[in-house]
Design a protein around this motif. Structure first.
Motif, PDB file in Angstrom:
ATOM      1  N   ASN A 119       0.829  -1.208   0.000  1.00 58.62           N
ATOM      2  CA  ASN A 119       0.000   0.000   0.000  1.00 58.62           C
ATOM      3  C   ASN A 119       0.860   1.253   0.000  1.00 58.62           C
ATOM      4  OD1 ASN A 119      -3.027  -0.724   0.346  1.00 58.62           O
ATOM      5  ND2 ASN A 119      -1.999  -2.082   1.799  1.00 58.62           N
ATOM      6  N   LEU A 120       1.958   1.240   0.763  1.00 57.46           N
ATOM      7  CA  LEU A 120       2.825   2.414   0.824  1.00 57.46           C
ATOM      8  C   LEU A 120       3.515   2.645  -0.514  1.00 57.46           C
ATOM      9  CD1 LEU A 120       3.656   4.591   2.831  1.00 57.46           C
ATOM     10  CD2 LEU A 120       5.639   3.188   3.428  1.00 57.46           C
ATOM     11  N   ASP A 121       3.957   1.557  -1.177  1.00 51.92           N
ATOM     12  CA  ASP A 121       4.529   1.699  -2.521  1.00 51.92           C
ATOM     13  C   ASP A 121       3.498   2.318  -3.463  1.00 51.92           C
ATOM     14  OD1 ASP A 121       6.854   0.286  -1.725  1.00 51.92           O
ATOM     15  OD2 ASP A 121       5.944  -1.634  -2.260  1.00 51.92           O
ATOM     16  N   TYR A 122       2.283   1.807  -3.398  1.00 54.15           N
ATOM     17  CA  TYR A 122       1.246   2.251  -4.328  1.00 54.15           C
ATOM     18  C   TYR A 122       0.858   3.697  -4.062  1.00 54.15           C
ATOM     19  CZ  TYR A 122      -2.627   1.387  -7.573  1.00 54.15           C
ATOM     20  OH  TYR A 122      -3.489   1.412  -8.663  1.00 54.15           O
ATOM     21  N   GLU A 123       0.969   4.140  -2.811  1.00 50.88           N
ATOM     22  CA  GLU A 123       0.630   5.527  -2.516  1.00 50.88           C
ATOM     23  C   GLU A 123       1.597   6.483  -3.206  1.00 50.88           C
ATOM     24  OE1 GLU A 123      -1.030   8.034   1.192  1.00 50.88           O
ATOM     25  OE2 GLU A 123       0.954   7.172   1.506  1.00 50.88           O
ATOM     26  N   GLN A 124       2.879   6.100  -3.310  1.00 45.41           N
ATOM     27  CA  GLN A 124       3.823   6.939  -4.061  1.00 45.41           C
ATOM     28  C   GLN A 124       3.299   7.181  -5.473  1.00 45.41           C
ATOM     29  OE1 GLN A 124       8.222   6.140  -3.752  1.00 45.41           O
ATOM     30  NE2 GLN A 124       7.459   4.174  -3.006  1.00 45.41           N
ATOM     31  N   PHE A 125       2.849   6.112  -6.105  1.00 48.25           N
ATOM     32  CA  PHE A 125       2.326   6.175  -7.469  1.00 48.25           C
ATOM     33  C   PHE A 125       1.073   7.042  -7.544  1.00 48.25           C
ATOM     34  CE2 PHE A 125      -0.985   3.754  -9.959  1.00 48.25           C
ATOM     35  CZ  PHE A 125      -0.669   4.268 -11.212  1.00 48.25           C
ATOM     36  N   VAL A 126       0.150   6.853  -6.619  1.00 48.38           N
ATOM     37  CA  VAL A 126      -1.093   7.630  -6.607  1.00 48.38           C
ATOM     38  C   VAL A 126      -0.797   9.114  -6.437  1.00 48.38           C
ATOM     39  CG1 VAL A 126      -3.208   8.068  -5.285  1.00 48.38           C
ATOM     40  CG2 VAL A 126      -2.548   5.715  -5.831  1.00 48.38           C
ATOM     41  N   ARG A 127       0.103   9.437  -5.510  1.00 50.31           N
ATOM     42  CA  ARG A 127       0.421  10.842  -5.263  1.00 50.31           C
ATOM     43  C   ARG A 127       1.146  11.484  -6.437  1.00 50.31           C
ATOM     44  NH1 ARG A 127       0.733  12.150   0.683  1.00 50.31           N
ATOM     45  NH2 ARG A 127       2.186  13.770   0.068  1.00 50.31           N
ATOM     46  N   ALA A 128       1.982  10.697  -7.123  1.00 48.16           N
ATOM     47  CA  ALA A 128       2.761  11.231  -8.241  1.00 48.16           C
ATOM     48  C   ALA A 128       1.937  11.409  -9.505  1.00 48.16           C
ATOM     49  CB  ALA A 128       3.953  10.316  -8.526  1.00 48.16           C
ATOM     50  N   THR A 129       0.913  10.569  -9.689  1.00 47.24           N
ATOM     51  CA  THR A 129       0.190  10.552 -10.955  1.00 47.24           C
ATOM     52  C   THR A 129      -1.265  10.984 -10.857  1.00 47.24           C
ATOM     53  OG1 THR A 129      -0.506   8.242 -10.689  1.00 47.24           O
ATOM     54  CG2 THR A 129       1.648   8.638 -11.730  1.00 47.24           C
ATOM     55  N   PRO A 133      -7.127   5.913  -6.221  1.00 51.32           N
ATOM     56  CA  PRO A 133      -6.671   5.045  -5.132  1.00 51.32           C
ATOM     57  C   PRO A 133      -7.584   3.835  -4.971  1.00 51.32           C
ATOM     58  CG  PRO A 133      -7.781   6.951  -4.224  1.00 51.32           C
ATOM     59  CD  PRO A 133      -7.688   7.186  -5.709  1.00 51.32           C
ATOM     60  N   PRO A 134      -7.111   2.773  -4.331  1.00 47.81           N
ATOM     61  CA  PRO A 134      -7.964   1.602  -4.080  1.00 47.81           C
ATOM     62  C   PRO A 134      -9.155   1.963  -3.197  1.00 47.81           C
ATOM     63  CG  PRO A 134      -5.651   1.060  -3.739  1.00 47.81           C
ATOM     64  CD  PRO A 134      -5.725   2.548  -3.887  1.00 47.81           C
ATOM     65  N   GLN A 135     -10.228   1.222  -3.340  1.00 50.33           N
ATOM     66  CA  GLN A 135     -11.482   1.575  -2.683  1.00 50.33           C
ATOM     67  C   GLN A 135     -11.432   1.434  -1.166  1.00 50.33           C
ATOM     68  OE1 GLN A 135     -13.876  -1.504  -4.756  1.00 50.33           O
ATOM     69  NE2 GLN A 135     -14.413  -2.261  -2.726  1.00 50.33           N
ATOM     70  N   VAL A 154      -6.989  -3.753  -6.870  1.00 47.82           N
ATOM     71  CA  VAL A 154      -6.393  -3.162  -8.072  1.00 47.82           C
ATOM     72  C   VAL A 154      -6.699  -4.059  -9.264  1.00 47.82           C
ATOM     73  CG1 VAL A 154      -4.556  -1.845  -6.970  1.00 47.82           C
ATOM     74  CG2 VAL A 154      -4.168  -4.257  -7.459  1.00 47.82           C
ATOM     75  N   THR A 155      -7.128  -3.468 -10.360  1.00 55.27           N
ATOM     76  CA  THR A 155      -7.358  -4.203 -11.600  1.00 55.27           C
ATOM     77  C   THR A 155      -6.015  -4.474 -12.286  1.00 55.27           C
ATOM     78  OG1 THR A 155      -7.517  -2.229 -12.989  1.00 55.27           O
ATOM     79  CG2 THR A 155      -9.542  -2.966 -11.883  1.00 55.27           C
ATOM     80  N   TRP A 156      -6.069  -5.290 -13.347  1.00 59.24           N
ATOM     81  CA  TRP A 156      -4.857  -5.491 -14.148  1.00 59.24           C
ATOM     82  C   TRP A 156      -4.397  -4.156 -14.728  1.00 59.24           C
ATOM     83  CZ3 TRP A 156      -3.364  -4.579 -19.143  1.00 59.24           C
ATOM     84  CH2 TRP A 156      -2.186  -5.210 -19.579  1.00 59.24           C
ATOM     85  N   HIS A 157      -5.340  -3.322 -15.135  1.00 60.21           N
ATOM     86  CA  HIS A 157      -4.974  -2.021 -15.704  1.00 60.21           C
ATOM     87  C   HIS A 157      -4.297  -1.126 -14.663  1.00 60.21           C
ATOM     88  CE1 HIS A 157      -7.150  -3.000 -19.354  1.00 60.21           C
ATOM     89  NE2 HIS A 157      -8.227  -3.301 -18.633  1.00 60.21           N
ATOM     90  N   ASP A 158      -4.760  -1.169 -13.412  1.00 64.54           N
ATOM     91  CA  ASP A 158      -4.108  -0.410 -12.343  1.00 64.54           C
ATOM     92  C   ASP A 158      -2.669  -0.887 -12.161  1.00 64.54           C
ATOM     93  OD1 ASP A 158      -6.425   1.076 -11.692  1.00 64.54           O
ATOM     94  OD2 ASP A 158      -7.120  -0.495 -10.325  1.00 64.54           O
ATOM     95  N   ALA A 159      -2.488  -2.212 -12.111  1.00 65.40           N
ATOM     96  CA  ALA A 159      -1.157  -2.786 -11.919  1.00 65.40           C
ATOM     97  C   ALA A 159      -0.234  -2.411 -13.075  1.00 65.40           C
ATOM     98  CB  ALA A 159      -1.251  -4.302 -11.778  1.00 65.40           C
ATOM     99  N   ALA A 160      -0.749  -2.466 -14.301  1.00 59.92           N
ATOM    100  CA  ALA A 160       0.059  -2.118 -15.465  1.00 59.92           C
ATOM    101  C   ALA A 160       0.424  -0.635 -15.460  1.00 59.92           C
ATOM    102  CB  ALA A 160      -0.690  -2.477 -16.747  1.00 59.92           C
ATOM    103  N   ALA A 161      -0.495   0.221 -14.986  1.00 64.18           N
ATOM    104  CA  ALA A 161      -0.201   1.658 -14.907  1.00 64.18           C
ATOM    105  C   ALA A 161       0.914   1.924 -13.897  1.00 64.18           C
ATOM    106  CB  ALA A 161      -1.466   2.422 -14.528  1.00 64.18           C
ATOM    107  N   TYR A 162       0.874   1.248 -12.740  1.00 63.63           N
ATOM    108  CA  TYR A 162       1.963   1.393 -11.765  1.00 63.63           C
ATOM    109  C   TYR A 162       3.290   0.965 -12.391  1.00 63.63           C
ATOM    110  CZ  TYR A 162       4.872   0.586  -7.639  1.00 63.63           C
ATOM    111  OH  TYR A 162       5.913   0.606  -6.726  1.00 63.63           O
ATOM    112  N   ALA A 163       3.278  -0.179 -13.089  1.00 64.35           N
ATOM    113  CA  ALA A 163       4.507  -0.684 -13.699  1.00 64.35           C
ATOM    114  C   ALA A 163       5.078   0.325 -14.698  1.00 64.35           C
ATOM    115  CB  ALA A 163       4.234  -2.024 -14.381  1.00 64.35           C
ATOM    116  N   TRP A 165       4.631   3.613 -14.686  1.00 60.26           N
ATOM    117  CA  TRP A 165       5.157   4.747 -13.911  1.00 60.26           C
ATOM    118  C   TRP A 165       6.525   4.425 -13.325  1.00 60.26           C
ATOM    119  CZ3 TRP A 165       5.785   4.367  -8.474  1.00 60.26           C
ATOM    120  CH2 TRP A 165       6.263   5.542  -7.867  1.00 60.26           C
ATOM    121  N   ALA A 166       6.713   3.203 -12.855  1.00 58.10           N
ATOM    122  CA  ALA A 166       7.963   2.818 -12.207  1.00 58.10           C
ATOM    123  C   ALA A 166       9.031   2.368 -13.199  1.00 58.10           C
ATOM    124  CB  ALA A 166       7.697   1.688 -11.209  1.00 58.10           C
ATOM    125  N   ALA A 167       8.757   2.474 -14.504  1.00 58.06           N
ATOM    126  CA  ALA A 167       9.696   2.002 -15.531  1.00 58.06           C
ATOM    127  C   ALA A 167       9.981   0.521 -15.355  1.00 58.06           C
ATOM    128  CB  ALA A 167      10.986   2.819 -15.513  1.00 58.06           C
TER     129      ALA A 167
END
Length: 285
Positions: A119-129, A133-135, A154-163, A165-167
């Protein structure tokens, strides 16, 4: 409140407050000043106390995490990714045994996250982009008690968007399986024994996610954690049972241990989201 009002509330001068702000963590307040600060915090609103706790969590996340530093010291193949800061380990090129039939498959070298995306990793992504956020995040913020649990809903599309963003990328099902089974085709990350106590599946009776580093005895030959149980993990490999479906690996806290073997296959629609589904990422070696 502004600086002048805050200084008066604590009982210091505005100049002293500027000194505190300038010197940051090197400041050690006088005991009377510290007591005043503690009293202000304890009597502040729940929202203010939550912001304070969240700020400390963020500082800890970008600082020196001893668990992370130990991984880097112990494993010469471990690196810290420059975008999301997650520790990744090398999976060497070579043949591994794949699927229920243990077919010999060649895979080029790659790196994979040691832990699922938290969740903390994902929050970096949410704040940056500004990504949705998850429900289960109240107020759209990472719950403090779940910061080291795998992110879910998180959907597959959410996971792919994080990936993106993180290169990074989502792993193929084969790469995920090799990271779990090692080059010699272990039945489970820890070996051949079907030991449910080494992961968070339904048999544990926990009924929810657990911290990603909890099951130290369940680590794979490459040093990768939580590859059985806790959460299903999205892969980039399309499913074979219909369009817009992608493979999932690893099983979850809600699944029986019998589904946890890394050689087993599962798939879901790319828009599916649930409280037991997350992901981790890979990069080229």
């Amino acid at each position: 409140m502004n600086g002048k009002d805050f200084a008066a509330k604590v009982g210091i001068s505005s100049r002293q407050l500027v000194n505190w702000e300038g010197r940051g963590e090197s400041i050690k307040p006088h005991p009377n000043n510290q007591a005043a600060l503690d009293t202000l915090l304890s009597t502040s609103s729940p929202e203010a106390q939550w912001r304070f706790a969240h700020s400390l969590t963020e500082q800890a996340a970008v600082g020196q995490d001893e668990r992370t530093e130990e991984l880097l010291r112990r494993n010469p193949h471990a690196i810290r990714h420059p975008v999301d800061g997650k520790i990744m380990v090398l999976v060497e090129e070579g043949i591994y045994l794949s699927g229920p039939q243990d077919r010999s498959i060649w895979e080029d070298a790659y790196r994979i996250d040691v832990y699922p995306t938290t969740n903390l990793d994902y929050e970096q992504f949410v704040r940056a982009t500004g990504h949705r956020p998850p429900q289960h995040w109240l107020g759209g913020r990472c719950p403090g008690a779940l910061r080291d649990h795998p992110v879910v809903w998180v959907t597959w599309h959410d996971a792919a968007a994080y990936a993106r963003w993180a290169a990074k990328a989502l792993p193929t099902a084969r790469r995920w399986e090799k990271a779990a089974r090692g080059p010699n085709g272990r039945a489970y990350p820890w070996g051949g024994d079907p030991t449910a106590a080494k992961c968070n599946t339904a048999e544990s009776g926990i009924g929810s996610t657990t911290p990603v580093a909890r099951y130290q005895s369940g680590v794979s030959p490459y040093g990768v954690h939580d590859l059985c149980g806790n959460v299903w993990e999205w892969c980039s490999t399309p499913g074979t049972d219909g369009p817009d479906r992608y493979q999932l690996k690893g099983s979850a806290f809600s699944s029986p241990f019998g589904r946890a073997a890394p050689s087993r296959e599962n798939a879901a629609n790319a828009t599916m989201q649930d409280n037991d589904t997350g992901f981790r990422c890979v990069t080229p070696a």
